[in-house]
Design an enzyme around this catalytic site. Structure first.
Site, PDB file in Angstrom:
ATOM      1  N   GLY A   1      12.964   9.914  22.254  1.00 49.16           N
ATOM      2  CA  GLY A   1      12.493  11.278  21.669  1.00 49.16           C
ATOM      3  C   GLY A   1      11.424  12.013  22.309  1.00 49.16           C
ATOM      4  O   GLY A   1      10.801  12.941  22.023  1.00 49.16           O
TER       5      GLY A   1
ATOM      6  N   GLY B   1      11.490  13.365  25.032  1.00 47.86           N
ATOM      7  CA  GLY B   1      11.744  14.489  26.001  1.00 47.86           C
ATOM      8  C   GLY B   1      12.224  14.147  27.388  1.00 47.86           C
ATOM      9  O   GLY B   1      12.380  15.178  28.124  1.00 47.86           O
TER      10      GLY B   1
ATOM     11  N   HIS C   1      -0.330  -3.129  -6.762  1.00 47.39           N
ATOM     12  CA  HIS C   1      -0.085  -3.485  -5.138  1.00 47.39           C
ATOM     13  C   HIS C   1      -0.633  -2.288  -4.324  1.00 47.39           C
ATOM     14  O   HIS C   1      -1.307  -2.449  -3.298  1.00 47.39           O
ATOM     15  CB  HIS C   1       1.449  -3.624  -5.045  1.00 47.39           C
ATOM     16  CG  HIS C   1       1.785  -4.172  -3.566  1.00 47.39           C
ATOM     17  ND1 HIS C   1       2.345  -5.285  -3.494  1.00 47.39           N
ATOM     18  CD2 HIS C   1       1.948  -3.464  -2.391  1.00 47.39           C
ATOM     19  CE1 HIS C   1       2.499  -5.602  -1.984  1.00 47.39           C
ATOM     20  NE2 HIS C   1       2.441  -4.208  -1.540  1.00 47.39           N
ATOM     21  N   GLU C   2      -0.298  -1.027  -4.702  1.00 49.87           N
ATOM     22  CA  GLU C   2      -0.654  -0.038  -3.797  1.00 49.87           C
ATOM     23  C   GLU C   2      -2.148   0.048  -3.840  1.00 49.87           C
ATOM     24  O   GLU C   2      -2.804   0.412  -2.730  1.00 49.87           O
ATOM     25  CB  GLU C   2       0.120   1.203  -4.104  1.00 49.87           C
ATOM     26  CG  GLU C   2       1.447   1.148  -3.918  1.00 49.87           C
ATOM     27  CD  GLU C   2       2.127   0.730  -2.646  1.00 49.87           C
ATOM     28  OE1 GLU C   2       1.418   1.114  -1.593  1.00 49.87           O
ATOM     29  OE2 GLU C   2       3.047   0.092  -2.390  1.00 49.87           O
TER      30      GLU C   2
END
Ligand code: ADP
Length: 646
Positions: free
Chosen positions: A237, A239, A457-458
């Site tokens: 990706g 290019g 957890h987060e």
């Protein structure tokens, strides 16, 4: 970006075999219908004797194949009501017969019965019996047509599969031909360097090729030789294809594009023959450009270590490529561009002077380049004033050109879905979130208890990364499920070229933050941390095995840049070293775990507060994070811009 449609060579008009087959079957069926006497009726011997024989209505009896007696009624009697069922054929015309049939046991017994039944008949009234042997021709026809058809289907299936990547048609040997996508000169590739944003250095370097293709004499009269092969190296990706097309577009020459995997087929020799064919086509249209994408599929190093795999086909394709490259005069005007993201595993023979001796590296774009790429892809969109390209570029570190193109497209799709008249900033941030972390799945059913665990957890990830100097800058935390994950933390990682040991350790701590928080709060761990654990384990092994970051293993790296050991079943180190590595990794992970726990114990109140806020709001942004966790001391030092999900 508007790309032109490749002008593929028009396929030859062929009547497909399946159509012919269906046509023949249809024809057979029609003939069968027409030939079949559908009005013929079965009768019993008794009815035959009583109603027909004795009434002298029978014109003749035909015994077919010794098993069937077919009865013909005298035409003049057909008008009789008795025979109205059989007097007409299925088209409405006069039925010439046979009109009835009856199964006979044996010819002898039938003859005998017939003789007895006609015993008192005049000689002239006695009916004659004719014998006929009829073969059911349409069953016969089917019996040889069917196997033929099956055979034909098998062949066409095989060759269609082979032809899918190579020859287009149904021809038996078309599959050995290469079938590149050709961008022709007249309808020339409309991609030019203007469409390739950033990459100024790469463009300058590649400009030389364009110059050669445009004015070859300029170089050849001085005796210079132009490189035959140029290798474009870069992550997917970035290019590479775009740049190759731009070269063709700038120079206005035909562009033959083919993927490396298209050479590899299940038959040995196909790859080599396709390669030959590709070069023949390109030479016929010289000056021209051949572009081979993913050249590593054919160009992998030829090694004995891999000889257990069936790689002869790849080797022969590669040999053919080398032969073709050596075979043509550098001034023929054919230039080979190839793309790969793993130049390290390419065969050295490919990289020798005179072959792919020029390498152009396309890195993931930096902020300035991302801005330029955004500008290219924002141009065709109808934008709201709230869209700020600078800001977008800052929010998308690590994104490739292709990712940026897809962010722009995704934002436009989101805006269209909401029936907006223009695409606004919110659509873009939704698009970025979606590309980074996958689609929000608000409908996923999560129990309140599970939600508490996820929030904890987060919050754990968030608190640890906030408190550690080298962890990436936190942007927002969410417990809305996305893609496969149940919650996410969003970072702006630094753009750095090297990573120090302390940076690695801090990153590992924030990855373990979630699970350690669960441990502290619920005194139990859950399955939700599998991705974190995988990441931590891999990273820890990489530090010990490849980066020499463990005292006991020392300054040794088992990193294999050539990819030659990839397929080996054995490790490049001894059993005792393997044990040492395992011990060191365990020690490292334990050290990280202890450190994480320490941070969380110290900030337990903040952890609970943040988890609570997450349960209420689902998404907590930077302002709230700062309110709960305090200002991050080292935040201002790193105003760089990277986003990642954890
Ligand atoms: P690669 O061949 O390296 O995998 P591509 O050349 O196919 O990548 O790029 C995919 C798409 O990404 C392009 O069609 C283009 O839309 C976009 N893109 C990539 N790099 C750039 C760039 N420098 N400028 C503009 N668009 C880009």
């Amino acid at each position: 970006m508007a790309e032109n449609k490749p002008t593929e060579q028009p396929p030859l008009r062929r009547i497909s075999g399946s159509r012919i087959f269906i046509f023949i079957l249809g024809l057979l069926f029609l003939v069968f219908l027409l030939s079949r006497n559908t009005s013929e009726k079965e009768i019993t011997w008794a009815a035959f004797e009583k109603d027909m024989l004795q009434e002298h209505a029978v014109a003749k009896v035909e015994v077919t194949n010794g098993e069937l007696a077919e009865i013909y009624i005298k035409p003049e009697l057909l008008k009789n009501d008795k025979y109205k069922d059989v007097s007409k054929n299925f088209m409405g015309g006069v039925n010439p017969g046979p009109h009835y049939y009856l199964m006979i046991g044996s010819v002898e017994s039938f003859e005998h019965k017939l003789e007895l039944a006609q015993a008192n008949f005049d000689e002239k009234d006695k009916i004659s019996v004719v014998y006929a042997k009829k073969s059911n021709w349409w069953i016969n026809a089917l019996s040889w047509l069917l196997p033929l058809a099956l055979l034909w289907f098998f062949y066409s299936f095989m060759f269609r599969r082979m032809g899918a990547t190579g020859g287009k048609g149904f021809g038996l040997f078309d599959f050995a031909k290469s079938n590149p996508v050709v961008y022709e000169k007249e309808k020339s590739v409309p991609v030019t360097f203007k469409d390739v944003a950033g990459y100024d250095e790469a463009k300058t370097e590649i400009m030389e090729i364009v110059e050669f293709l445009k004015h070859p004499d300029h170089f050849t009269k001085l005796g210079a030789k132009i490189p035959k092969g140029i290798l474009l190296v870069g992550a997917p990706g970035t290019g590479k294809t775009l740049l190759a097309k731009a070269v063709a577009g700038e120079a206005g020459v035909p562009f033959f594009s083919l993927g490396g995997s298209e050479f590899i087929e299940m038959f040995v020799g196909v790859g080599a023959s396709r390669m030959r064919d590709l070069f023949d086509q390109a030479k016929a249209k010289a000056p021209s450009i051949i572009f081979i994408d993913e050249i590593d599929t054919i160009g992998r190093v030829r090694s004995r270590a891999l000889s257990m795999q069936a790689n002869e086909e790849r080797d022969s394709t590669l040999n053919q490529l080398l032969a073709e490259m050596d075979g043509f005069d550098p001034n023929t005007g054919v230039i080979l561009l190839a793309a790969t993201n793993r130049p390290d595993i390419l065969d050295p023979a490919l990289l020798r002077p005179g072959r792919f001796d020029r390498h152009i590296h396309l890195e993931l774009p930096n902020k300035k380049e991302r801005l330029a790429i955004f500008k290219v892809h924002l141009a065709p969109l109808l934008l709201d004033k709230s869209v700020d390209a600078e800001n977008l570029a800052a929010q998308t570190p690590g994104f490739s050109g292709a990712d940026i193109a897809s962010v722009c497209n995704e934002a436009a799709l989101i805006a269209a879905r909401k029936n907006k008249t223009s695409v606004d900033g919110k659509d873009f941030s939704d698009a970025i979130d979606r590309i980074v972390a996958g689609l929000e799945k608000k409908t996923r059913i999560i129990s309140p208890n599970e939600k508490k665990v996820i929030a904890c957890h987060e919050a754990g990830h968030a608190v640890v990364s906030w408190m550690l100097e080298h962890a990436d800058a936190l942007q927002k935390v969410s417990i809305i499920p996305r893609g496969k994950s149940l919650g996410s933390t969003w970072y702006l990682p630094e753009e750095r070229q090297i990573v120090t040991r302390s940076q690695f350790i801090d990153q590992l701590c924030s990855a373990l933050g979630g699970r350690t928080a669960e441990e502290l709060v619920f005194h139990e761990t859950s399955s939700g941390a599998i991705d974190d654990l995988e990441k931590v384990t891999k990273q820890a092994y990489m530090m010990v095995v490849n980066l020499g970051m463990s005292d006991k293993v020392g300054e040794i790296s088992y990193y294999d840049s050539t990819g030659m050991y990839e397929s080996l079943l054995t490790k490049p180190y001894s059993e005792s070293t393997a044990q040492l590595i395992d011990e060191e990794v365990r020690k490292l992970v334990n050290e990280v775990h202890e450190r994480t726990k320490e941070v969380l114990v110290k900030n337990r109140e903040k952890l609970d507060q943040l988890a609570q806020l997450l349960l209420e709001k689902e998404v907590v942004d930077k302002t709230d994070l700062e309110r709960i966790l305090g200002k991050r001391e080292w935040a201002d030092k790193k105003v760089s811009s990277e986003t990642a999900s954890a």
